[in-house]
Scaffold this motif. Structure first.
Motif, PDB file in Angstrom:
ATOM      1  N   HIS A  75       0.843  -1.207   0.000  1.00 34.42           N
ATOM      2  CA  HIS A  75       0.000   0.000   0.000  1.00 34.42           C
ATOM      3  C   HIS A  75       0.873   1.251   0.000  1.00 34.42           C
ATOM      4  CE1 HIS A  75      -3.791  -2.160   1.768  1.00 34.42           C
ATOM      5  NE2 HIS A  75      -3.580  -2.417   0.492  1.00 34.42           N
ATOM      6  N   TYR A  76       1.929   1.190   0.812  1.00 33.54           N
ATOM      7  CA  TYR A  76       2.843   2.337   0.876  1.00 33.54           C
ATOM      8  C   TYR A  76       3.540   2.550  -0.476  1.00 33.54           C
ATOM      9  CZ  TYR A  76       6.874   5.181   1.765  1.00 33.54           C
ATOM     10  OH  TYR A  76       7.817   6.178   1.655  1.00 33.54           O
ATOM     11  N   VAL A  77       4.016   1.451  -1.063  1.00 31.65           N
ATOM     12  CA  VAL A  77       4.734   1.538  -2.341  1.00 31.65           C
ATOM     13  C   VAL A  77       3.822   2.147  -3.417  1.00 31.65           C
ATOM     14  CG1 VAL A  77       5.865   0.159  -4.157  1.00 31.65           C
ATOM     15  CG2 VAL A  77       6.312  -0.347  -1.760  1.00 31.65           C
ATOM     16  N   GLU A  78       2.564   1.693  -3.431  1.00 35.28           N
ATOM     17  CA  GLU A  78       1.586   2.247  -4.391  1.00 35.28           C
ATOM     18  C   GLU A  78       1.383   3.740  -4.129  1.00 35.28           C
ATOM     19  OE1 GLU A  78      -1.043  -1.763  -3.961  1.00 35.28           O
ATOM     20  OE2 GLU A  78      -2.109   0.118  -3.600  1.00 35.28           O
ATOM     21  N   SER A  79       1.272   4.089  -2.846  1.00 30.09           N
ATOM     22  CA  SER A  79       0.912   5.476  -2.494  1.00 30.09           C
ATOM     23  C   SER A  79       1.968   6.485  -2.929  1.00 30.09           C
ATOM     24  CB  SER A  79       0.657   5.597  -0.989  1.00 30.09           C
ATOM     25  OG  SER A  79       1.884   5.573  -0.295  1.00 30.09           O
ATOM     26  N   ILE A  80       3.200   6.033  -3.091  1.00 27.76           N
ATOM     27  CA  ILE A  80       4.238   6.979  -3.524  1.00 27.76           C
ATOM     28  C   ILE A  80       4.655   6.732  -4.994  1.00 27.76           C
ATOM     29  CG2 ILE A  80       5.144   7.385  -1.181  1.00 27.76           C
ATOM     30  CD1 ILE A  80       7.583   5.625  -2.125  1.00 27.76           C
ATOM     31  N   ASN A  81       3.837   5.937  -5.690  1.00 26.73           N
ATOM     32  CA  ASN A  81       4.095   5.647  -7.106  1.00 26.73           C
ATOM     33  C   ASN A  81       5.464   5.018  -7.365  1.00 26.73           C
ATOM     34  OD1 ASN A  81       1.607   6.629  -8.082  1.00 26.73           O
ATOM     35  ND2 ASN A  81       2.386   8.722  -7.802  1.00 26.73           N
ATOM     36  N   ALA A  82       5.838   4.097  -6.510  1.00 28.13           N
ATOM     37  CA  ALA A  82       7.074   3.338  -6.755  1.00 28.13           C
ATOM     38  C   ALA A  82       6.684   1.972  -7.322  1.00 28.13           C
ATOM     39  CB  ALA A  82       7.848   3.182  -5.461  1.00 28.13           C
ATOM     40  N   GLU A  83       7.657   1.292  -7.927  1.00 24.56           N
ATOM     41  CA  GLU A  83       7.348  -0.007  -8.535  1.00 24.56           C
ATOM     42  C   GLU A  83       8.221  -1.129  -8.004  1.00 24.56           C
ATOM     43  OE1 GLU A  83       8.338   0.776 -12.532  1.00 24.56           O
ATOM     44  OE2 GLU A  83       6.938   2.450 -12.639  1.00 24.56           O
ATOM     45  N   ILE A  84       9.287  -0.743  -7.352  1.00 21.15           N
ATOM     46  CA  ILE A  84      10.277  -1.745  -6.952  1.00 21.15           C
ATOM     47  C   ILE A  84      10.514  -1.680  -5.446  1.00 21.15           C
ATOM     48  CG2 ILE A  84      12.717  -2.455  -7.199  1.00 21.15           C
ATOM     49  CD1 ILE A  84      11.299  -2.834  -9.810  1.00 21.15           C
ATOM     50  N   ILE A  85      10.598  -2.877  -4.848  1.00 19.39           N
ATOM     51  CA  ILE A  85      11.024  -2.984  -3.447  1.00 19.39           C
ATOM     52  C   ILE A  85      12.450  -3.526  -3.481  1.00 19.39           C
ATOM     53  CG2 ILE A  85      10.659  -4.210  -1.267  1.00 19.39           C
ATOM     54  CD1 ILE A  85       7.655  -4.467  -2.126  1.00 19.39           C
ATOM     55  N   VAL A  86      13.342  -2.863  -2.783  1.00 17.50           N
ATOM     56  CA  VAL A  86      14.735  -3.336  -2.717  1.00 17.50           C
ATOM     57  C   VAL A  86      14.938  -4.022  -1.374  1.00 17.50           C
ATOM     58  CG1 VAL A  86      17.148  -2.600  -2.552  1.00 17.50           C
ATOM     59  CG2 VAL A  86      15.637  -1.539  -4.233  1.00 17.50           C
ATOM     60  N   LYS A  87      15.573  -5.166  -1.405  1.00 21.40           N
ATOM     61  CA  LYS A  87      15.903  -5.889  -0.177  1.00 21.40           C
ATOM     62  C   LYS A  87      17.359  -6.343  -0.233  1.00 21.40           C
ATOM     63  CE  LYS A  87      12.005  -6.271   2.184  1.00 21.40           C
ATOM     64  NZ  LYS A  87      11.527  -7.562   2.668  1.00 21.40           N
ATOM     65  N   GLY A  88      17.972  -6.414   0.932  1.00 22.25           N
ATOM     66  CA  GLY A  88      19.326  -6.966   1.004  1.00 22.25           C
ATOM     67  C   GLY A  88      19.225  -8.416   1.451  1.00 22.25           C
ATOM     68  N   LEU A  89      20.066  -9.253   0.908  1.00 21.01           N
ATOM     69  CA  LEU A  89      20.087 -10.668   1.323  1.00 21.01           C
ATOM     70  C   LEU A  89      21.437 -10.954   1.943  1.00 21.01           C
ATOM     71  CD1 LEU A  89      18.670 -13.105  -1.381  1.00 21.01           C
ATOM     72  CD2 LEU A  89      17.750 -12.618   0.879  1.00 21.01           C
ATOM     73  N   ARG A  90      21.409 -11.420   3.186  1.00 20.45           N
ATOM     74  CA  ARG A  90      22.681 -11.669   3.860  1.00 20.45           C
ATOM     75  C   ARG A  90      23.133 -13.113   3.713  1.00 20.45           C
ATOM     76  NH1 ARG A  90      20.756  -9.331   9.428  1.00 20.45           N
ATOM     77  NH2 ARG A  90      19.108 -10.689   8.679  1.00 20.45           N
ATOM     78  N   ALA A  91      22.231 -14.006   3.979  1.00 19.51           N
ATOM     79  CA  ALA A  91      22.646 -15.414   4.028  1.00 19.51           C
ATOM     80  C   ALA A  91      21.494 -16.270   3.550  1.00 19.51           C
ATOM     81  CB  ALA A  91      23.000 -15.781   5.463  1.00 19.51           C
ATOM     82  N   ILE A  92      21.770 -17.541   3.410  1.00 21.61           N
ATOM     83  CA  ILE A  92      20.734 -18.464   2.934  1.00 21.61           C
ATOM     84  C   ILE A  92      19.540 -18.419   3.882  1.00 21.61           C
ATOM     85  CG2 ILE A  92      20.242 -20.879   2.325  1.00 21.61           C
ATOM     86  CD1 ILE A  92      23.329 -21.153   1.963  1.00 21.61           C
ATOM     87  N   THR A  93      19.837 -18.204   5.174  1.00 21.58           N
ATOM     88  CA  THR A  93      18.760 -18.156   6.172  1.00 21.58           C
ATOM     89  C   THR A  93      17.778 -17.025   5.894  1.00 21.58           C
ATOM     90  OG1 THR A  93      20.364 -17.007   7.524  1.00 21.58           O
ATOM     91  CG2 THR A  93      19.897 -19.286   8.113  1.00 21.58           C
ATOM     92  N   ASP A  94      18.238 -15.929   5.296  1.00 21.96           N
ATOM     93  CA  ASP A  94      17.328 -14.826   4.945  1.00 21.96           C
ATOM     94  C   ASP A  94      16.401 -15.227   3.804  1.00 21.96           C
ATOM     95  OD1 ASP A  94      18.252 -12.957   6.680  1.00 21.96           O
ATOM     96  OD2 ASP A  94      19.453 -11.836   5.239  1.00 21.96           O
ATOM     97  N   PHE A  95      16.895 -16.149   2.962  1.00 18.53           N
ATOM     98  CA  PHE A  95      16.252 -16.346   1.674  1.00 18.53           C
ATOM     99  C   PHE A  95      14.796 -16.797   1.773  1.00 18.53           C
ATOM    100  CE2 PHE A  95      14.970 -18.817  -2.013  1.00 18.53           C
ATOM    101  CZ  PHE A  95      15.111 -17.849  -2.994  1.00 18.53           C
ATOM    102  N   GLU A  96      14.533 -17.784   2.630  1.00 21.85           N
ATOM    103  CA  GLU A  96      13.194 -18.372   2.661  1.00 21.85           C
ATOM    104  C   GLU A  96      12.146 -17.329   3.038  1.00 21.85           C
ATOM    105  OE1 GLU A  96      13.130 -22.211   4.394  1.00 21.85           O
ATOM    106  OE2 GLU A  96      10.945 -22.327   4.250  1.00 21.85           O
ATOM    107  N   TYR A  97      12.453 -16.568   4.076  1.00 22.67           N
ATOM    108  CA  TYR A  97      11.521 -15.538   4.551  1.00 22.67           C
ATOM    109  C   TYR A  97      11.353 -14.434   3.510  1.00 22.67           C
ATOM    110  CZ  TYR A  97       9.677 -11.894   7.656  1.00 22.67           C
ATOM    111  OH  TYR A  97       8.918 -10.910   8.214  1.00 22.67           O
ATOM    112  N   GLU A  98      12.466 -14.023   2.934  1.00 19.78           N
ATOM    113  CA  GLU A  98      12.407 -12.942   1.930  1.00 19.78           C
ATOM    114  C   GLU A  98      11.658 -13.397   0.671  1.00 19.78           C
ATOM    115  OE1 GLU A  98      13.046  -9.888   2.251  1.00 19.78           O
ATOM    116  OE2 GLU A  98      14.206  -9.871   4.100  1.00 19.78           O
ATOM    117  N   PHE A  99      11.860 -14.670   0.322  1.00 21.66           N
ATOM    118  CA  PHE A  99      11.194 -15.250  -0.846  1.00 21.66           C
ATOM    119  C   PHE A  99       9.676 -15.239  -0.632  1.00 21.66           C
ATOM    120  CE2 PHE A  99       9.952 -19.305  -3.107  1.00 21.66           C
ATOM    121  CZ  PHE A  99      10.207 -18.859  -4.392  1.00 21.66           C
TER     122      PHE A  99
END
Ligand code: PNS
Length: 163
Positions: A75-99
Motif C-alpha cells: 500500500h505504501y509503495v503504491e501510495s508513492i508511485n514506486a514499482e520496486i522494493i529493494v531488499k538486502g540478502l545476507r545469508a541463505i537463512t534470509d532467503f526463505e523468509y524474503e522469498f
C-alpha cells in the motif's frame, strides 16, 4: 521517474544497510528508505531517531528520500508511485523468509517487484539486533555502524539506565 523503496526496521541502521542503500541508489532515479512503524515490536530508537540516523548517513547521496510507513508495504509503495522494493540478502537463512514476502507482495500487487542485492561478505553476519546486544554488553561496534549511531547508542543506553 524510476522510484524504488528500501523498507526496514533500521533499529538502528548498520553499515550493511548503508552499503545496500549506496548500491541501490545507483540503479534508480530515487530510492526511498522507508522505516516501518510496527506496533507489535518495541524498538530501541523512535521512528524520528531512526530517520535522523539514516539522514545523517546518506547526506552525500542526492537521490535518497527518507520516509516512514505503517501497515502493508505494498500500500505504501503504491501510495508513492514506486514499482520496486529493494531488499538486502545476507545469508541463505534470509532467503526463505524474503522469498515468501516477495511472493506475497507480488500477490498483493502484481505490478510491484522485489529486487535483491547480495550483501558484501564482510557484512553477511551483521544485524541491528546483534549491534544492540554487543553494544549493551560493552563490545566495540564502531566497525559495524556509523559514528553517529555509536553516539546515539551511548545516549540511548544512558536514557534507558536513568529511567
Ligand atoms: O528490517 P526488517 O524488520 O527485516 O523489515 C521488515 C519489513 C519492514 C520489510 C516487513 O516487516 C514489512 O514489509 N512490513 C510491512 C507489513 C507488510 O506489508 N507485511 C506483509 C509482507 S508479506
Amino acid at each position: 521517474m524510476r522510484r524504488a523503496v528500501y523498507p526496514g526496521s533500521f533499529d538502528p541502521l548498520t553499515l550493511g544497510h548503508l552499503d545496500i542503500i549506496i548500491r541501490a541508489a545507483k540503479n534508480f532515479d530515487e530510492l526511498v528508505v522507508a522505516v516501518v512503524r510496527n506496533p507489535s515490536k518495541t524498538p530501541l530508537f523512535t521512528i524520528e531517531e531512526r530517520m535522523e540516523i539514516i539522514k545523517d548517513a546518506t547526506k552525500d547521496i542526492s537521490n535518497i528520500k527518507i520516509d516512514h510507513f505503517e501497515g502493508l508495504l505494498t500500500h505504501y509503495v503504491e501510495s508513492i508511485n514506486a514499482e520496486i522494493i529493494v531488499k538486502g540478502l545476507r545469508a541463505i537463512t534470509d532467503f526463505e523468509y524474503e522469498f515468501q514476502m516477495a511472493l506475497m507482495n507480488r500477490k498483493l500487487n502484481e505490478n510491484i517487484d522485489t529486487m535483491f542485492l547480495m550483501t558484501r561478505n564482510k557484512y553477511s553476519y551483521l544485524s541491528s539486533s546483534m549491534v544492540k546486544e554487543v553494544y549493551r554488553l560493552g563490545g566495540d561496534v564502531s566497525c559495524l555502524v556509523t559514528d553517529f549511531v555509536v553516539e546515539k547508542l551511548g545516549e540511548k543506553i544512558q536514557q534507558v539506565k536513568n529511567s
